[in-house]
Design a protein around this motif. Structure first.
Motif, mmCIF file in Angstrom:
data_model
loop_
_atom_site.group_PDB
_atom_site.id
_atom_site.type_symbol
_atom_site.label_atom_id
_atom_site.label_comp_id
_atom_site.label_asym_id
_atom_site.label_seq_id
_atom_site.Cartn_x
_atom_site.Cartn_y
_atom_site.Cartn_z
ATOM 1 N N VAL A 218 -32.865 10.834 13.060
ATOM 2 C CA VAL A 218 -34.023 10.426 13.859
ATOM 3 C C VAL A 218 -35.235 10.211 12.952
ATOM 4 O O VAL A 218 -35.939 9.202 13.044
ATOM 5 N N ARG A 219 -35.482 11.172 12.059
ATOM 6 C CA ARG A 219 -36.617 11.040 11.146
ATOM 7 C C ARG A 219 -36.503 9.792 10.284
ATOM 8 O O ARG A 219 -37.493 9.085 10.050
ATOM 9 N N ASP A 220 -35.307 9.496 9.810
ATOM 10 C CA ASP A 220 -35.119 8.337 8.946
ATOM 11 C C ASP A 220 -35.430 7.034 9.692
ATOM 12 O O ASP A 220 -36.005 6.099 9.115
ATOM 13 N N MET A 221 -35.075 6.958 10.975
ATOM 14 C CA MET A 221 -35.406 5.765 11.758
ATOM 15 C C MET A 221 -36.906 5.667 11.981
ATOM 16 O O MET A 221 -37.485 4.580 11.931
ATOM 17 N N VAL A 222 -37.535 6.807 12.220
ATOM 18 C CA VAL A 222 -38.980 6.823 12.437
ATOM 19 C C VAL A 222 -39.701 6.361 11.168
ATOM 20 O O VAL A 222 -40.698 5.625 11.233
ATOM 21 N N ARG A 223 -39.229 6.780 10.020
ATOM 22 C CA ARG A 223 -39.850 6.363 8.759
ATOM 23 C C ARG A 223 -39.900 4.847 8.614
ATOM 24 O O ARG A 223 -40.821 4.290 8.020
ATOM 25 N N LEU A 224 -38.886 4.152 9.162
ATOM 26 C CA LEU A 224 -38.802 2.701 9.035
ATOM 27 C C LEU A 224 -39.513 1.966 10.168
ATOM 28 O O LEU A 224 -39.412 0.743 10.275
ATOM 29 N N GLY A 225 -40.220 2.717 11.026
ATOM 30 C CA GLY A 225 -41.043 2.085 12.041
ATOM 31 C C GLY A 225 -40.330 1.669 13.298
ATOM 32 O O GLY A 225 -40.867 0.881 14.089
ATOM 33 N N VAL A 226 -39.120 2.197 13.539
ATOM 34 C CA VAL A 226 -38.369 1.814 14.732
ATOM 35 C C VAL A 226 -39.038 2.358 15.999
ATOM 36 O O VAL A 226 -39.042 1.711 17.044
ATOM 37 N N GLY A 227 -39.600 3.550 15.901
ATOM 38 C CA GLY A 227 -40.246 4.151 17.055
ATOM 39 C C GLY A 227 -40.805 5.508 16.698
ATOM 40 O O GLY A 227 -40.664 5.984 15.565
ATOM 41 N N ALA A 228 -41.456 6.137 17.666
ATOM 42 C CA ALA A 228 -41.953 7.497 17.491
ATOM 43 C C ALA A 228 -40.847 8.477 17.862
ATOM 44 O O ALA A 228 -39.854 8.112 18.501
ATOM 45 N N ALA A 229 -41.022 9.742 17.469
ATOM 46 C CA ALA A 229 -40.014 10.753 17.785
ATOM 47 C C ALA A 229 -40.660 12.125 17.840
ATOM 48 O O ALA A 229 -41.692 12.374 17.214
ATOM 49 N N CYS A 230 -40.015 12.985 18.601
ATOM 50 C CA CYS A 230 -40.411 14.391 18.683
ATOM 51 C C CYS A 230 -39.582 15.142 17.640
ATOM 52 O O CYS A 230 -38.359 15.243 17.767
#
Length: 299
Positions: A218-230
Motif C-alpha cells: 500500500v505504501r509503495d503505491m501511495v509513494r507513486l501517487g496512485v492515491g492516499a492511504a491510512c
C-alpha cells in the motif's frame, strides 16, 4: 507423582504420538507406552484416547499437559543454569510475531540478539493469527492490540498511530466529492476516514482504487501517487520527513499497541527475559519514530 513418568507424558503429548516421541529421543516406543499406562493407572485417569488415527489428549490429559509442561520446562532451565554455573540464556526460543513488524524490524532484532546470545537458537514465525502458546509451543508472542487473556501476561513495548499519507502530487480539493484511496484487504467497506489535524477533525470521503494484502505494498503505491492511504506513522515517517509523502493528519481510532505476551503460570526463562531486555534496549521510548529509525538504520 513420578516426575519421570510425567516428563514422558509431556514428551508424548508434545509430539502427538509414541512413535514420533521415541524417534526424537531415541528411546523404545514400548517403554514410553508402558510409562504412560503406569501414570494413567496411578492417577486413575485416562490421559490419551488411542484410536486408528493416533493419539488424542483427553480433557483431563490436556489440563495436565497445560499445567505441568511449563513447570517441567522451567525445571530443565533451572537445572541447565545450575550445571552451567549461571543464568546464561541458552536453548531454543520460539517467537510468533505479526507480519508487518517482522518485515520492518524482526530481521535486525533477531540478528543482533543472536550475536549477543549465541547459545540461544531462535525460531521466529511470522503470522497475524492468534496462536495458542501452550498447544503450539511458543515461548513468546508479539501481537498488536491483543484481546485480554487471563492465561497470559505481558507488556506494551511499542506504540504507533494511523495517519493518512499521500504523495505531494495528490492534493485535497474541496470541490472533489472523494479522494482516490489505496486500501488494505479487509477494509473494503470503508467509505471515509475521520482525520484530525491542526484545523480540527474532518471527514474525508474516499474512492478505493486498489485493495492490497500488505501495508508495505500500500505504501509503495501511495509513494507513486496512485492515491492516499491510512498507514502506520512508523511506516511513513521517514518519507514524510524527506518530503516524499505528505501527512494529512491522524486517523481517529484506537491507538496501536504492540505487546509481548507469555504464559503467566511460569517464571520467565533466561532466554525470554533476555529477549524482553533486547526489545527494551532497541525501543527505550516505544514511539513510532523510534521504530521507523530502527527499521531504516544499518546493523
Amino acid at each position: 507423582m513420578d516426575l519421570l513418568a510425567l516428563a514422558d507424558f509431556n514428551l508424548v503429548a508434545r509430539f502427538g504420538s509414541f512413535g514420533e516421541a521415541a524417534r526424537a529421543t531415541e528411546r523404545p516406543k514400548a517403554t514410553l507406552s508402558r510409562r504412560i499406562t503406569e501414570l494413567e493407572n496411578s492417577l486413575r485417569l485416562r490421559l490419551f484416547e488411542r484410536g486408528p488415527r493416533g493419539l488424542k489428549l483427553t480433557q483431563e490429559g490436556r489440563a495436565l499437559y497445560e499445567r505441568t509442561g511449563a513447570l517441567l520446562a522451567e525445571l530443565a532451565d533451572s537445572a541447565a543454569a545450575i550445571t552451567s554455573g549461571g543464568e546464561q540464556p541458552r536453548g531454543r526460543l520460539r517467537i510468533s510475531a505479526p507480519v508487518l513488524f517482522s518485515h520492518v524490524a524482526m530481521g535486525k532484532l533477531a540478528a543482533t540478539f543472536a550475536l549477543k546470545h549465541p547459545e540461544v537458537r531462535l525460531e521466529i514465525t511470522t503470522e497475524d493469527r492468534p496462536v495458542d502458546m501452550v498447544e503450539e509451543g511458543y515461548d513468546l508472542v508479539i501481537r498488536v492490540n491483543p484481546d485480554p487473556d487471563e492465561n497470559l501476561v505481558g507488556r506494551v513495548f511499542l506504540r504507533d498511530r494511523m495517519v493518512v499519507a499521500a504523495a505531494p502530487v495528490l492534493t485535497r480539493r474541496k470541490e472533489e466529492p472523494a479522494v482516490s484511496a489505496v486500501l488494505r484487504r479487509g477494509d473494503e467497506r470503508t467509505a471515509c476516514w475521520d482525520v484530525s489535524g491542526p484545523e480540527g477533525t474532518s471527514r474525508l470521503s474516499i474512492r478505493p482504487v486498489a485493495h492490497l494484502s500488505s501495508l508495505i505494498m500500500v505504501r509503495d503505491m501511495v509513494r507513486l501517487g496512485v492515491g492516499a492511504a491510512c498507514l502506520p506513522l512508523s511506516l511513513v515517517s521517514h518519507d514524510v520527513a524527506t518530503g516524499r509523502l505528505a501527512n494529512w493528519g491522524d486517523v481517529e481510532g484506537p491507538e496501536i499497541a504492540l505487546w509481548t505476551l507469555y504464559p503467566s503460570r511460569r517464571l520467565l526463562s533466561a532466554r525470554v527475559s533476555a529477549f524482553l531486555d533486547h526489545l527494551k534496549d532497541a525501543f527505550p521510548l516505544g514511539t513510532p519514530e523510534e521504530l521507523a529509525a530502527y527499521a531504516g538504520s544499518d546493523l
